[in-house]
Design a protein around this motif. Structure first.
Motif, PDB file in Angstrom:
ATOM      1  N   ASP A 147      -9.985  -3.640   1.145  1.00  0.00           N
ATOM      2  CA  ASP A 147     -10.855  -2.405   1.265  1.00  0.00           C
ATOM      3  C   ASP A 147     -11.816  -2.150   0.713  1.00  0.00           C
ATOM      4  O   ASP A 147     -12.551  -0.732   0.540  1.00  0.00           O
ATOM      5  N   ARG A 189      -4.872  -7.662   0.039  1.00  0.00           N
ATOM      6  CA  ARG A 189      -5.250  -6.281   0.376  1.00  0.00           C
ATOM      7  C   ARG A 189      -6.787  -5.387  -0.490  1.00  0.00           C
ATOM      8  O   ARG A 189      -7.175  -4.358  -0.102  1.00  0.00           O
ATOM      9  N   ARG A 202       0.657  -1.033  -0.644  1.00  0.00           N
ATOM     10  CA  ARG A 202      -0.013   0.167   0.020  1.00  0.00           C
ATOM     11  C   ARG A 202       1.470   1.728   0.588  1.00  0.00           C
ATOM     12  O   ARG A 202       0.787   2.039   0.389  1.00  0.00           O
TER      13      ARG A 202
END
Ligand code: FAD
Length: 421
Positions: A416, A412, A381
């Motif tokens: 999210d 990830r 990220r």
């Protein structure tokens, strides 16, 4: 539906794209080359298979075990260990636990000391009990310092470790992190070294097929030229721009740094030149073992690929590859002459008439991995906005890391965007 764009169709991008599509996202992958696979491609010509540089697959790779169907890869196996070669001499060093044929020769081998053999045994036991997480934690040092610190002799380091592990890390000086050595050693002693019968590209082809089955749109010959990382990222392609809810940047490290501006993406390169030759007659007695050049780095190692995987050459022909570390600018014919000289000196009883078939010059094969580098690698990220990194350089320079990074990035994004991963 969540729209995701993946930039780059190497192993990392293909794995990320497949998982995201399976999690319910609408995924388009853009690859700038005509072929998918990035660094894992093969050229098939006139009945020969030329992988993009000498590359091998370690069956113990944990991420690969999770993502690949080994049966359909139709793996062909190297014999453990190697033949240590120098002018007029060849000696076998193998793994006596798994290679009955080579056991006696290994026990008698004088290229390393008896103490070295005991130390290998100790290391094998110690690392088998260490988790991958434990291997990657803690202080670091170079592989050379590590081996010396563990009491390995100069003979072991120069005759075996330098060409063998140097061939894997493309760094014969053994300045590479000991974490890479420990992980590789563990992979080698808990699994096998292989190539798919149809070439290393079979790995790419399998991952691409899984991505297609998951309904990823795979677009080749399309370069992502720019990336605007706002809340709804805009992706510039050659002639148009597209928007997406999330972007996974799965390009090589240099392009990833350019597209995202993340400074911690490592771009120091390790390169190599691999040259392929055919010869007629019986195969060399090294058989399915690597030939290590204990005397000089030119070439560092030779692999008799057709002995390992007969599918790599037409019937009745043998295929060899020789790998030179770094990217020497010698013309192809000079490299071929050096290989011929090395083989003549290792096999004085045999005159090989080598036909040079193909040369691969690869500037960026792996990113350099000096001690400490792994602690500085970027997080998935790290970029601004809904932009994620996938690529071997988020973990280590290997097929395992590339494949694993694709899954990590997909997870990830899924977390999210509330996708069912
Ligand atoms: C000669 C050689 C030997 C190796 N030996 C081994 C080995 O024995 N064992 C091992 O485990 N690993 C080995 N490796 C390393 C391993 O191949 C790599 O770590 C791994 O393949 C990297 O995969 P990746 O998906 O992260 O990146 P890449 O394979 O680099 O894929 C990135 C993709 O992004 C594409 N791309 C780049 N920029 C753009 C853009 N702007 N737009 C669209 N697409 C873009 C590229 O064309 C490429 O297809 C070797 C590599 C080489 C080359």
């Amino acid at each position: 539906m969540t729209d995701v764009v993946v930039a780059g169709g190497g192993l990392a991008g293909l794995v990320a794209a497949r998982h995201l599509a399976e999690a319910g996202a609408d995924v388009r992958l853009f690859e700038r080359h005509h072929d998918l696979g990035g660094r894992v491609r093969s050229l098939r010509r006139d009945g020969f298979v030329f992988d993009r540089g000498f590359q091998v697959f370690f069956t113990a790779y944990p991420a690969a075990r999770r993502e690949l169907d080994y049966d359909s890869l139709d793996l062909r196996y190297f014999k453990p260990g190697a033949v240590v070669a120098r002018p007029g001499e060849r000696s076998t060093l193998s793994d006596p636990f798994r290679d009955v044929d080579g056991a006696l020769e290994t026990i008698l081998n004088r290229d390393v000391t008896l103490r070295d053999k005991l130390r290998v045994f100790e290391l094998r036991r110690e690392l088998a009990e260490k988790s991958d997480r434990e291997i990657s934690a803690g202080p670091d040092e170079s592989t050379r310092e590590y081996l010396r610190g563990r009491g390995f002799s100069d003979r072991f380091v120069e005759n075996f470790a330098a060409p063998f592990y140097g061939g894997i890390t493309l760094d014969r000086s053994l300045a590479t992190s000991k974490k890479v050595f420990e992980f590789t050693f563990k992979m080698l002693t808990t699994g096998r070294i292989a190539v798919p019968a149809r070439g290393m590209a079979a790995i790419t082809e399998q991952l691409a097929e899984s991505a297609r089955e998951a309904e990823v749109e795979l677009v080749t010959d399309e370069t992502v030229t720019d990336l605007d990382a706002s809340d709804t990222p805009e992706i510039e392609l050659g002639r148009e721009s597209v928007t997406a809810d999330a972007v996974v940047v799965a390009t090589d490290p240099e392009q990833a740094r350019e597209l995202t501006g993340v400074e911690s993406i490592p771009t120091d390169a390790k390169g190599c030149v691999t040259q392929y030759y055919a010869f007629d007659g019986p195969e060399l007695d090294a058989g399915k073992r690597l030939l290590l050049n204990a005397d000089s780095p030119a070439p560092n190692q030779i692999a008799q690929l057709s002995a390992v995987a007969p599918e790599y050459a037409p019937e009745d022909r043998n295929l060899l590859s020789a790998t030179y570390l770094g990217v020497p600018d010698d013309p192809d014919e000079d490299l071929a002459a050096k290989t011929a000289r090395a083989l003549d000196s290792w096999y004085p009883e045999r005159r090989l008439d080598l036909e040079t078939l193909h040369t691969d010059r690869i500037e960026f094969a792996q990113f350099a991995q000096p001690p400490g580098v792994h602690d500085r690698l970027p997080d998935v990220r790290a970029p601004d906005g809904p932009v994620y990194l996938a690529g071997e350089y988020t973990d280590a320079s290997s097929l395992n890391a590339a494949i694993g990074s694709g899954r990590t990035a997909a997870k990830r994004v899924a977390d999210d965007f509330d996708l069912a991963f």
